[in-house]
Scaffold this motif. Sequence first.
Motif, PDB file in Angstrom:
ATOM      1  N   PRO A  23       0.753  -1.252   0.045  1.00  0.00           N
ATOM      2  CA  PRO A  23       0.116   0.078   0.167  1.00  0.00           C
ATOM      3  C   PRO A  23       0.826   1.320  -0.112  1.00  0.00           C
ATOM      4  O   PRO A  23       0.666   2.346  -0.340  1.00  0.00           O
ATOM      5  N   TYR A  24       2.079   1.199   0.788  1.00  0.00           N
ATOM      6  CA  TYR A  24       2.646   2.453   0.677  1.00  0.00           C
ATOM      7  C   TYR A  24       3.253   2.924  -0.830  1.00  0.00           C
ATOM      8  O   TYR A  24       2.949   3.863  -1.292  1.00  0.00           O
ATOM      9  N   LYS A  25       3.798   1.749  -1.439  1.00  0.00           N
ATOM     10  CA  LYS A  25       4.081   2.075  -2.970  1.00  0.00           C
ATOM     11  C   LYS A  25       2.957   2.491  -3.874  1.00  0.00           C
ATOM     12  O   LYS A  25       3.243   3.339  -4.501  1.00  0.00           O
ATOM     13  N   MET A  26       1.788   1.935  -3.613  1.00  0.00           N
ATOM     14  CA  MET A  26       0.627   2.133  -4.603  1.00  0.00           C
ATOM     15  C   MET A  26       0.100   3.630  -4.235  1.00  0.00           C
ATOM     16  O   MET A  26      -0.018   4.264  -5.032  1.00  0.00           O
ATOM     17  N   ILE A  27       0.270   3.951  -2.984  1.00  0.00           N
ATOM     18  CA  ILE A  27      -0.260   5.323  -2.797  1.00  0.00           C
ATOM     19  C   ILE A  27       0.823   6.447  -3.220  1.00  0.00           C
ATOM     20  O   ILE A  27       0.468   7.456  -3.493  1.00  0.00           O
ATOM     21  N   VAL A  28       2.135   6.147  -2.955  1.00  0.00           N
ATOM     22  CA  VAL A  28       3.096   7.024  -3.248  1.00  0.00           C
ATOM     23  C   VAL A  28       3.182   7.178  -4.689  1.00  0.00           C
ATOM     24  O   VAL A  28       3.283   8.190  -5.224  1.00  0.00           O
ATOM     25  N   ASP A  29       2.736   5.847  -5.627  1.00  0.00           N
ATOM     26  CA  ASP A  29       2.976   6.125  -6.875  1.00  0.00           C
ATOM     27  C   ASP A  29       1.534   6.673  -7.592  1.00  0.00           C
ATOM     28  O   ASP A  29       1.722   7.142  -8.686  1.00  0.00           O
ATOM     29  N   HIS A  30       0.482   6.722  -7.252  1.00  0.00           N
ATOM     30  CA  HIS A  30      -0.726   7.070  -7.576  1.00  0.00           C
ATOM     31  C   HIS A  30      -1.491   8.421  -6.792  1.00  0.00           C
ATOM     32  O   HIS A  30      -2.716   8.482  -7.162  1.00  0.00           O
ATOM     33  N   LEU A  31      -0.989   8.819  -5.785  1.00  0.00           N
ATOM     34  CA  LEU A  31      -1.727   9.955  -5.176  1.00  0.00           C
ATOM     35  C   LEU A  31      -0.497  11.061  -5.281  1.00  0.00           C
ATOM     36  O   LEU A  31       0.633  10.753  -4.670  1.00  0.00           O
ATOM     37  N   ARG A  32      -0.958  12.398  -5.694  1.00  0.00           N
ATOM     38  CA  ARG A  32       0.072  13.197  -5.820  1.00  0.00           C
ATOM     39  C   ARG A  32      -0.423  14.712  -5.730  1.00  0.00           C
ATOM     40  O   ARG A  32      -1.578  14.678  -5.924  1.00  0.00           O
ATOM     41  N   ALA A  66      -3.304   0.161   7.555  1.00  0.00           N
ATOM     42  CA  ALA A  66      -3.717   1.472   7.997  1.00  0.00           C
ATOM     43  C   ALA A  66      -2.406   2.128   8.205  1.00  0.00           C
ATOM     44  O   ALA A  66      -2.266   3.451   7.817  1.00  0.00           O
ATOM     45  N   ALA A  67      -1.516   1.561   9.023  1.00  0.00           N
ATOM     46  CA  ALA A  67      -0.211   2.435   9.329  1.00  0.00           C
ATOM     47  C   ALA A  67       0.522   2.466   8.138  1.00  0.00           C
ATOM     48  O   ALA A  67       1.150   3.975   8.040  1.00  0.00           O
ATOM     49  N   ARG A  68       0.769   1.768   7.154  1.00  0.00           N
ATOM     50  CA  ARG A  68       1.329   1.905   6.140  1.00  0.00           C
ATOM     51  C   ARG A  68       0.792   2.766   5.051  1.00  0.00           C
ATOM     52  O   ARG A  68       1.476   3.532   4.440  1.00  0.00           O
ATOM     53  N   GLY A  91       1.090  -5.150  16.590  1.00  0.00           N
ATOM     54  CA  GLY A  91       2.456  -5.406  15.734  1.00  0.00           C
ATOM     55  C   GLY A  91       2.485  -4.973  14.324  1.00  0.00           C
ATOM     56  O   GLY A  91       3.365  -5.395  13.531  1.00  0.00           O
ATOM     57  N   HIS A  92       1.496  -4.071  13.770  1.00  0.00           N
ATOM     58  CA  HIS A  92       1.233  -3.722  12.174  1.00  0.00           C
ATOM     59  C   HIS A  92       1.669  -2.456  12.210  1.00  0.00           C
ATOM     60  O   HIS A  92       1.301  -1.664  11.410  1.00  0.00           O
ATOM     61  N   GLY A  93       2.244  -1.785  13.261  1.00  0.00           N
ATOM     62  CA  GLY A  93       2.444  -0.116  13.397  1.00  0.00           C
ATOM     63  C   GLY A  93       3.511   0.213  12.498  1.00  0.00           C
ATOM     64  O   GLY A  93       4.414  -0.760  12.286  1.00  0.00           O
ATOM     65  N   GLU A  94       3.611   1.296  12.093  1.00  0.00           N
ATOM     66  CA  GLU A  94       4.767   1.996  11.558  1.00  0.00           C
ATOM     67  C   GLU A  94       4.851   3.378  12.027  1.00  0.00           C
ATOM     68  O   GLU A  94       4.045   3.897  12.483  1.00  0.00           O
ATOM     69  N   PRO A  95       6.131   3.958  11.936  1.00  0.00           N
ATOM     70  CA  PRO A  95       6.104   5.247  12.387  1.00  0.00           C
ATOM     71  C   PRO A  95       5.611   6.294  11.870  1.00  0.00           C
ATOM     72  O   PRO A  95       5.719   6.507  10.480  1.00  0.00           O
ATOM     73  N   GLU A 100      -1.983  10.201  14.426  1.00  0.00           N
ATOM     74  CA  GLU A 100      -1.687   9.392  15.652  1.00  0.00           C
ATOM     75  C   GLU A 100      -2.002   8.111  15.173  1.00  0.00           C
ATOM     76  O   GLU A 100      -3.084   7.735  14.385  1.00  0.00           O
ATOM     77  N   LEU A 101      -1.315   6.951  15.756  1.00  0.00           N
ATOM     78  CA  LEU A 101      -1.615   5.503  15.440  1.00  0.00           C
ATOM     79  C   LEU A 101      -2.127   5.052  16.941  1.00  0.00           C
ATOM     80  O   LEU A 101      -1.349   5.138  17.889  1.00  0.00           O
ATOM     81  N   VAL A 102      -3.026   4.043  16.774  1.00  0.00           N
ATOM     82  CA  VAL A 102      -3.504   3.046  17.805  1.00  0.00           C
ATOM     83  C   VAL A 102      -3.300   1.752  17.344  1.00  0.00           C
ATOM     84  O   VAL A 102      -3.743   1.269  16.226  1.00  0.00           O
TER      85      VAL A 102
END
Length: 454
Positions: A23-32, A66-68, A91-95, A100-102
């Motif tokens: 999802p990180y790559k998909m969003i960075v590549d297709h949301l601008r 969601a975090a990614r 265990g699925h969090g990212e910085p 805010e992340l929960v």
Amino acid sequence: MSGDPARADLAAIFQAALGRVDPYKMIVDHLRLEGNRLVASFEGLCHDEDLDRYDRVMVLGAGKAAARMARAVEQVLGDRISGGLVVTKYGHGEPLERIELVEAGHPTPDDNGVNAARRIAALAEAACARTLVLILISGGGSALLCAPAETGDGAPSLADKQAVTAALLASGAAIGEINCVRKHLSALKGGGLLRLLAPARSLTLILSDVVGDRLDVIASGLTAPDPTTFAEALAILDAYRLRERVPEAVRLRLEQGAAGRLPETVKPGDPVLARATNCLIGTNRAALNAACAEAQARGYRPLPLTSTLTGEAREVAKALYAIARDVRDHDLLAAPPVCLVAGGETTVTVTGPGLGGRNQELALAFLAEMGRDPRRGEGIVLLSAATDGGDGPTDAAGAFAATEVLDRAQAAGLSVEAALRANDSYRFFDATGDLLKTGPTLTNVCDLQMILVR
């Protein structure tokens, strides 16, 4: 084992599929950003928003990815984000820097999920017409964003929702059926989040973990119209003989709703839908296509079977083995070397005390078919795995099935049939060394079954 070329090929094919739906790559590549315009373009859909029309850009979200997804949105929008909150599985969090992340419980909701849902509801209610809300939804969002409905004499508690979720999961109910019930016990699902957001504008980016990619089913349709009804939710409990076994508050709420004494979920044509755009960014089909491309690069003839596979895991295994055997023995569909690829999400009706997940159970049933084959599965190797890295309540994504697995089981005194009867696929494959453990992949687009026929 790890030195087996076929097993290594299957692991690489699976990794290629995961890479396609990162999802990180998909969003960075297709949301601008184009000046002051935010442009989203995914598989034919193009949507843009003039950010000058808004005073605030807020981010809300829920799901295993969601975090990614949030980290990618931060990469694209930076300090234009005024805040927000996303909830993901432990265990699925990212910085994250601005959102805010929960972390909360999945598949069974917990207090963290309830508290996060309440806070997201409050943020949604505070949004105004000059607020743009980016909503990030992925598989798991339904359990993670648990907001028990407050209306009606039979308002269910968190414990009630935990009990009905557990009962439906154990019954073998499909995810769409489970989510139909959840939607009618929730303040946010079934389009409820949109009711709270009005009159704000929303753009929802959705990673599909649902066979057929129905927006009303993914995460129980937080931002989509819901075609299901209280009466249908009640019928699902009846179909699995659960009406008298679920908590009384659940039964009462669904019965009150079916009798017309409670408001229904958001239906097509509701005015709240006019200020909402839903954008599907990743699907099982995309992962399946990437798996086929990697298989071809490795010298196999790819044969995509379906991206909408459903049914009891052990019955699906029988059908898949029959296809693989026909390819091996009769060149049916194509001559080996072939890679059969299927995607979707099977179910397991739990009757035994064991531990496992739908992919491990499918692999175990596939192994049972190998044992009935006079050639003991010669030339056929399967990997069945969950794209989120977590198959059922286990730390494995799935499992491999091959002749060598039968040999290791026999040497260890393990019975495939006994493990099947006990629904104990995890302990079986753990003992043979044939579990696939990826850890959380931070994506989620159902499952893949990949079969090499050589």
